[in-house]
Design an enzyme around this catalytic site. Structure first.
Site, short mmCIF file in Angstrom:
data_model
loop_
_atom_site.label_atom_id
_atom_site.label_comp_id
_atom_site.label_asym_id
_atom_site.label_seq_id
_atom_site.Cartn_x
_atom_site.Cartn_y
_atom_site.Cartn_z
N ARG A 12 0.82 -1.22 0.04
CA ARG A 12 -0.02 -0.20 0.01
C ARG A 12 0.85 1.44 0.07
O ARG A 12 0.29 2.15 0.48
CB ARG A 12 -1.15 0.25 1.18
CG ARG A 12 -2.10 -0.81 1.07
CD ARG A 12 -2.92 -0.70 -0.19
NE ARG A 12 -3.89 -1.95 -0.13
CZ ARG A 12 -3.54 -3.17 -0.65
NH1 ARG A 12 -2.46 -3.41 -1.21
NH2 ARG A 12 -4.33 -4.13 -0.85
N SER B 252 -11.59 -0.41 2.20
CA SER B 252 -10.95 -0.51 3.46
C SER B 252 -10.42 0.76 4.09
O SER B 252 -9.47 1.26 3.37
CB SER B 252 -9.69 -1.63 3.47
OG SER B 252 -10.40 -2.90 2.92
N GLU C 163 -6.14 4.16 5.37
CA GLU C 163 -5.63 3.71 3.82
C GLU C 163 -6.08 5.20 3.40
O GLU C 163 -5.09 5.53 2.27
CB GLU C 163 -6.10 2.54 3.30
CG GLU C 163 -5.57 2.14 2.32
CD GLU C 163 -6.41 0.61 1.70
OE1 GLU C 163 -6.22 -0.30 2.22
OE2 GLU C 163 -6.79 0.90 0.76
C1 LIG Z 1 -15.62 0.11 -2.69
C2 LIG Z 1 -14.04 0.19 -2.76
C3 LIG Z 1 -13.31 -0.75 -2.69
C4 LIG Z 1 -11.77 -0.56 -2.78
N1 LIG Z 1 -11.33 -1.71 -2.96
C5 LIG Z 1 -9.81 -1.57 -2.77
C6 LIG Z 1 -8.62 -2.62 -3.22
O1 LIG Z 1 -9.32 -3.82 -3.10
N2 LIG Z 1 -7.49 -2.51 -3.11
C7 LIG Z 1 -6.96 -1.52 -2.81
O2 LIG Z 1 -5.74 -1.02 -3.12
N3 LIG Z 1 -7.73 -0.30 -2.98
C8 LIG Z 1 -9.17 -0.33 -3.02
N4 LIG Z 1 -9.59 0.80 -2.80
C9 LIG Z 1 -9.27 2.16 -2.71
C10 LIG Z 1 -9.01 2.72 -4.23
O3 LIG Z 1 -10.16 2.40 -5.06
C11 LIG Z 1 -7.76 2.55 -4.74
O4 LIG Z 1 -6.97 3.19 -3.82
C12 LIG Z 1 -7.66 3.64 -6.18
O5 LIG Z 1 -6.47 2.97 -6.75
C13 LIG Z 1 -7.71 4.94 -5.88
O6 LIG Z 1 -7.50 5.57 -7.05
P1 LIG Z 1 -8.44 6.89 -7.50
O7 LIG Z 1 -8.11 7.12 -9.03
O8 LIG Z 1 -9.84 6.66 -7.21
O9 LIG Z 1 -7.72 7.75 -6.56
P2 LIG Z 1 -7.88 9.19 -5.59
O10 LIG Z 1 -8.95 8.77 -4.63
O11 LIG Z 1 -8.78 10.31 -6.70
O12 LIG Z 1 -6.80 9.80 -4.97
C14 LIG Z 1 -6.02 8.82 -4.20
C15 LIG Z 1 -4.62 9.53 -4.00
O13 LIG Z 1 -3.88 9.22 -5.30
C16 LIG Z 1 -3.40 10.41 -5.84
N5 LIG Z 1 -3.52 10.71 -7.44
C17 LIG Z 1 -4.77 10.04 -8.10
N6 LIG Z 1 -4.55 10.24 -9.24
C18 LIG Z 1 -3.18 10.54 -9.43
C19 LIG Z 1 -2.41 11.02 -10.67
N7 LIG Z 1 -2.73 10.89 -11.70
N8 LIG Z 1 -1.20 11.59 -10.36
C20 LIG Z 1 -0.51 11.91 -8.99
N9 LIG Z 1 -1.62 11.51 -7.84
C21 LIG Z 1 -2.77 10.90 -8.27
C22 LIG Z 1 -4.36 11.73 -5.23
O14 LIG Z 1 -3.83 12.64 -5.15
C23 LIG Z 1 -4.50 11.01 -3.63
O15 LIG Z 1 -3.36 11.26 -3.13
C24 LIG Z 1 -11.37 0.56 -2.86
C25 LIG Z 1 -12.18 1.81 -2.69
C26 LIG Z 1 -13.54 1.79 -2.71
C27 LIG Z 1 -14.47 2.78 -2.55
#
Ligand SMILES: Cc1cc2nc3c(=O)[nH]c(=O)nc-3n(C[C@H](O)[C@H](O)[C@H](O)COP(=O)(O)OP(=O)(O)OC[C@H]3O[C@@H](n4cnc5c(N)ncnc54)[C@H](O)[C@@H]3O)c2cc1C
Length: 348
Positions: free
Chosen positions: A164, A241, A342
């Site tokens: 992570r 999570s 997380e």
């Molecule tokens: C229902 C649910 C289930 C999930 N299951 C999992 C799982 O099984 N495993 C897991 O690891 N995670 C899980 N997650 C968490 C999440 O989906 C992941 O961490 C996902 O990769 C976040 O991506 P995002 O584009 O939504 O980022 P955001 O939530 O928009 O941002 C998260 C972080 O990443 C940064 N970021 C995003 N895009 C960029 C970019 N292009 N450049 C630089 N920084 C950036 C943001 O600044 C922030 O710090 C889950 C979430 C939910 C709601």
């Protein structure tokens, strides 16, 4: 590129909480990303990079500067040394890419089906599930380096992936904007069926499951746990999570297991690096008095997953933080372990 003002951020997140962005831009190319950065710099505004909003708690006050939502699209495919390389724009939806990889009969990301968010978000916390993580398939990450405005391609080792974490959310937090990610997948490869729930799902099958049936199984298992965004399922109003599984040194792990044993309990755990143990955060939360379906006003714990804090409707970021603090305190009091959240906290 348009810069909007006072844009509500809650609808752009899976938690559905948080205030507005003072300024908001959605760059669709690397040059538009640079333009947006210039906009923020010239006005001395703090910058926040938004992906799919699935790993965030945005404060009720919102973000006082520019929110840059990466919307670079594109999925290009090429063959190299027996591998298939996919160059995917940071703004693409992650699960759409997984579906594409499987349609092309490429293995390596099938267990990560159904994770919400963008492609650009996956390297940040080295997204993982069901025995796979993106660190295993990321070949390189194309970035804009905010230190000097240069476009830089980082190889996988330079990203410093661990459980992570990566340099993007630790040592170099805020330095890079991810523009594109290159994944190296195995054409015709077999799916990874190592995780207990998946093994159980396929028990009794005569043949190795296909990538497609593995994807379907993962999505079905995730839906049962509200870990797949399903319209109308309020247990999905979460950031997945909420706490990381703590990784304990041998001595700390021993203390925890003997404490649990004295109460007639057994802590689920898995081996981790250097004789450490990764302990189930869900177990710690449940055995600290927060079972599935726990409710505290407008927030609570998912009815389907002990590790997901959920917005029961009309919750504020303050409500979520209060429950997070309460859980951390109880777990620490009872088990001597400080749970680490997380999601990313924005604008606090
Ligand atoms: C229902 C649910 C289930 C999930 N299951 C999992 C799982 O099984 N495993 C897991 O690891 N995670 C899980 N997650 C968490 C999440 O989906 C992941 O961490 C996902 O990769 C976040 O991506 P995002 O584009 O939504 O980022 P955001 O939530 O928009 O941002 C998260 C972080 O990443 C940064 N970021 C995003 N895009 C960029 C970019 N292009 N450049 C630089 N920084 C950036 C943001 O600044 C922030 O710090 C889950 C979430 C939910 C709601």
């Amino acid at each position: 590129m348009n810069v909007l003002e006072n844009v509500p951020l809650a609808p752009l997140t899976t938690f559905k909480v948080g205030g507005p962005a003072r300024y908001f831009a959605e760059p669709k190319s690397p040059s538009e990303v640079s333009e947006a950065v210039q906009f923020a710099r010239s006005r001395n505004l703090p910058l926040f990079v938004l992906g799919g909003g699935s790993n965030l708690v945005i404060s009720d006050a919102g973000w006082p500067g520019l929110v840059l939502k990466t919307s670079i699209s594109g999925m290009d495919e090429r063959n190299e040394n027996g591998r298939v390389l996919f160059d995917v724009g940071a703004g693409e939806e992650w699960d759409r890419f997984v579906a594409r990889a499987i349609t092309r009969n490429c293995a390596g990301v099938e267990c990560l089906s159904g994770i919400p968010g963008s492609v650009g978000g996956t390297p940040v916390q080295n997204v993982g599930a069901y025995g796979q993580e993106v660190a295993e398939t990321i070949a390189s990450v194309l970035t804009l380096d905010l230190r000097d405005g240069q476009i830089r391609e980082l190889c996988a080792e330079a990203c410093g992936f661990h459980y992570r974490t990566s340099i993007f959310n630790t040592s170099e937090r805020g330095r890079f904007i991810i523009l594109r990610v290159t994944y190296s997948l195995t054409p015709g490869g077999k799916p990874r069926i190592e995780y207990a729930d998946l093994k159980k799902h396929f028990a009794g099958f005569q043949q190795t499951p296909s990538l497609t049936s593995t994807r379907e199984a993962v999505r079905r298992i995730r839906a049962r746990k509200a870990m797949l965004i399903t319209p109308g399922d309020e247990d999905c109003r979460s950031a997945g999570s909420f706490f990381k599984n703590p990784v304990l040194a041998a001595k700390q792990y021993e203390e925890l297991t003997s404490q649990a044993k004295a109460k007639g309990l057994q802590v689920p755990s898995y081996p981790a690096l250097d004789s450490q143990r990764k302990v189930s955060a869900a177990w710690l939360v449940e055995y600290s008095g927060f079972s599935k379906g726990y409710r505290s006003g407008r927030v609570g714990i998912s009815r389907k997953h002990a590790l997901a804090i959920v917005n029961r409707g009309e919750a504020t970021a303050a409500d979520i933080l209060a429950l997070k603090d309460h859980i951390q305190q109880r777990v620490e009091q009872l088990w001597g372990i400080r749970l680490e959240p997380e999601p990313v906290f924005v604008g606090f």
